[in-house]
Design an enzyme around this catalytic site. Structure first.
Site, mmCIF file in Angstrom:
data_model
loop_
_atom_site.group_PDB
_atom_site.id
_atom_site.type_symbol
_atom_site.label_atom_id
_atom_site.label_comp_id
_atom_site.label_asym_id
_atom_site.label_seq_id
_atom_site.Cartn_x
_atom_site.Cartn_y
_atom_site.Cartn_z
ATOM 1 N N ASP A 48 44.268 29.400 36.262
ATOM 2 C CA ASP A 48 44.538 30.235 35.094
ATOM 3 C C ASP A 48 44.054 31.666 35.284
ATOM 4 O O ASP A 48 43.366 31.995 36.257
ATOM 5 C CB ASP A 48 43.839 29.653 33.864
ATOM 6 N N TYR A 82 36.520 22.012 43.221
ATOM 7 C CA TYR A 82 36.232 23.188 42.394
ATOM 8 C C TYR A 82 34.724 23.350 42.253
ATOM 9 O O TYR A 82 33.979 22.360 42.216
ATOM 10 C CB TYR A 82 36.826 23.033 40.993
#
Length: 292
Positions: A60, A124
């Site tokens: 994002d 991540y």
């Protein structure tokens, strides 16, 4: 006659604050995606046909990547051989030099390879810093690169206990944000890693007296749901702050409802980094690469 197209896998990194996300946007938008710039750079290599990048992992606005991946096909004019990997990396980086985007490496791969669907895992990292009672206390070089919390400390053992409840295969419906593709994606995911550990900031040894403590939360899975990592981090931080107990994490998993996720709990985008995307060695070991 043109030469046949050659498929490449590239690994690349970027500073996400400047972009709308990694995915391509319409060219008339005020803020573009990383993919826009990658494809513009590839077009500067004078391919016969337009080049389209297929991104492995969507990120994002504001999310960074230490290493994302993508594949694309490039077709050169008749008589021109495929680009050697090292030449392709240098050429793309030359045309990306005005952007905080860097091609790390490139591999020739087979025509049936897909950067998204061939990935074995994605990892991540989320960065936190505690002890920032005022926004001015965030080091200049850490702005947009971590989530600054006002608390002096977090209950890390409770966070680690809660994180262990996320490991394994679960229905992560509560930990995904509502999106248009939600009905088409299974909420069942297997989380292989959920770790919390102390870390350090950029040149942080020069300002230890300020009482700042950096933390990293690391998650590994074959794939993640939309905003799953940020929602997991937000819930774990809520545990660390004492607003939730570890057992609440199990309850949220069992509810399996995105609307049951506590309001204003999701972690902001700025602290999230895509660390790596893994593939099978056989997928990137073409005849050319194996001969090296």
């Amino acid at each position: 006659m043109s030469s046949p197209p050659t498929r490449y896998l590239v690994f690349f990194q970027y500073w996400g604050t400047k972009y709308s996300g990694v995915m391509k946007t319409l060219s008339d938008q005020p803020v573009l995606g990383v993919q826009n710039h990658l494809e513009q750079a590839a077009q500067r290599l004078r391919p016969v046909a337009p080049v389209k990048f297929f991104i492995s992992s969507r990120t994002d606005t504001g999310v960074h990547a230490l290493c994302n991946a993508a594949h694309f096909d490039i077709q050169r004019a008749a008589g021109k051989p495929p680009f050697p990997e090292s030449v392709l990396v240098s050429a793309l980086n030359y045309h990306l030099k005005t952007e905080p985007i860097c091609i790390l490496s490139a591999y020739r791969v087979s025509g049936n390879f897909h950067a998204r669907f061939s990935a074995l895992s994605r990892t991540y990292i989320y960065r936190l810093v505690t002890g920032c009672s005022h926004h001015s206390e965030i080091p200049v070089f850490e702005r947009d690169l971590c989530w600054a919390l006002s608390e002096d400390h977090l209950n890390v053992p409770a966070m680690q206990e809660a994180a262990s409840l996320l490991l394994g295969t679960h229905d992560f419906s509560t930990f995904r944000s509502v999106s248009t593709d939600m009905p088409f994606k299974s909420p069942l995911k297997t989380l292989d890693r959920a770790e919390i550990r102390p870390s350090s900031g950029f040149m942080s040894h020069h300002y230890e007296y300020r009482g700042l403590q950096f933390w990293e939360l690391e998650f590994k899975s074959r794939s993640f749901l939309y905003r799953q990592v940020r929602r997991m981090v937000g819930a774990l931080v809520a545990v660390g702050r004492g607003r939730l107990a570890p057992y609440h994490i199990k309850e949220l998993l069992e509810i399996r409802d995105p609307l049951a996720y506590p309001l204003s709990t999701m972690a902001p985008a700025a602290g999230l980094f895509l660390k790596s995307v893994e593939y099978a060695e056989a997928d990137v070991e073409t005849e050319d690469n194996a001969a090296k």
